[in-house]
Design an enzyme around this catalytic site. Sequence first.
Site, PDB file in Angstrom:
ATOM      1  N   GLY A 213       0.839  -1.210   0.000  1.00 27.36           N
ATOM      2  CA  GLY A 213       0.000   0.000   0.000  1.00 27.36           C
ATOM      3  C   GLY A 213       0.860   1.240   0.000  1.00 27.36           C
ATOM      4  N   ASN A 214       0.278   2.386   0.314  1.00 34.15           N
ATOM      5  CA  ASN A 214       1.067   3.619   0.437  1.00 34.15           C
ATOM      6  C   ASN A 214       0.397   4.535   1.464  1.00 34.15           C
ATOM      7  OD1 ASN A 214      -0.819   5.517  -1.008  1.00 34.15           O
ATOM      8  ND2 ASN A 214      -0.437   4.055  -2.656  1.00 34.15           N
TER       9      ASN A 214
END
Length: 406
Positions: A213-214
């Site tokens: 993810g980020n």
Amino acid sequence: MLKGKKIILGICGSIAAYKAAALTRLLVKAGAEVQVVMTPDAVEFIAPLTLSTLSNKPVLTAYFDKKTGTWNHHVQLGLWADLLLIAPASANTMAKLANGLCDNLLCAIYLSAKCPVYFAPAMDLDMWAHPSTQNNVSKLQDYGNILIQPGTGELASGLVGEGRLAEPEDIITFLERNHSDKSRLQDSPLRGKKALVTAGPTFEAIDPVRFIGNHSSGKMGYAIAEALRQQGATVTLISGPTSLPAPKGIRKIDVISAKDMLEACLNEFESTDIAVMSAAVADYTPKQVADKKIKKSDDYFSIALTKTTDILATLGGIKQAHQLLVGFALETDNELANATGKLEKKNLDFIVLNSMQDKGAGFAGDQNKITIIDRNHQQFTYPLKAKKEVATDICDFIVKALGTKR
Ligand code: CTP
């Protein structure tokens, strides 16, 4: 303009509830269809019989009628209303609404309502001034609800200060001014336009419990969706996983991965006039998703990744002349050249370059510093601002850019 409008008048437990009788009378006189909903404490302050007589409708006070077993369907009521007015709004009910509690019918209707919500607080001056109350008021406003400011004067306690329920006549004037179709028409340059906004990160599954993810919070995209709605557009927000509440009056589609986001965008794009792609979409996704949790074994471990489809470039490829497509660029070096390259490559009307140079700006923070680059490669640099203000700047630019397309 209140004529023919379906209004739910929510009344809370406050001595100011006695003013609800005059308020009901004025709403009915203005031609509105009024459904009164009272919290359990409100009925101690004013008799439901008074309000049902004035509104010509039975007053609702609970999820169901104990005598008849009739269920007062909060979802249907929430969808029925053109406007929800909570007056008086007590400190207790505001605290519940600000935090999503729904232990009575009025709170549940509020959570189900898609219409504009107005709230007119009434309480003692110290309760009103307390940081908890002020915090709840701000939260409610952040969610898109509209505050009808309390007045200053003598309070039921005998003290003098701010906290009096706004006078019924003033509440009606406020509603008419804010809710009038005429003023909406004047103030809504995007009325009749359909907008699509993407926001937040995407999560790319590695196995049933892990993902890539980020740090995108989604705040920028949500603020843009909200700003477009305020300018009159009908907005669909396609959101990756975020912890943000669903903005009022906006259709939200939740997605997880880049692939889900692409599919959702392709479903919506054809009927869209304005598309703003602010999501931080993963560029790569695991080639294979393990169906069981991957066990720890060797000292080194690698995951084969494959490129995701660039959603923005895909939409740029199928864009029609009347459609406005806006992209974002997050760069750490060669900012302007890279952003201009993306503008061209992805066939955008303009690109918003996010600067990572300022403290507090960017991905997860509350502020942003942007430069907009248009089709003629003209650059417009804005100062560091709160994301909500940045969203308004972007929205204003959209209005201007649409003008040049006509
Ligand atoms: N974007 C997209 N689909 C992807 C990747 C990015 O739609 N698979 C969109 C983003 O929503 C953003 C724009 O493309 O509006 C630019 O994203 P950015 O990450 O800055 O650029 P990339 O094109 O991914 O290039 P790079 O990461 O190499 O800078």
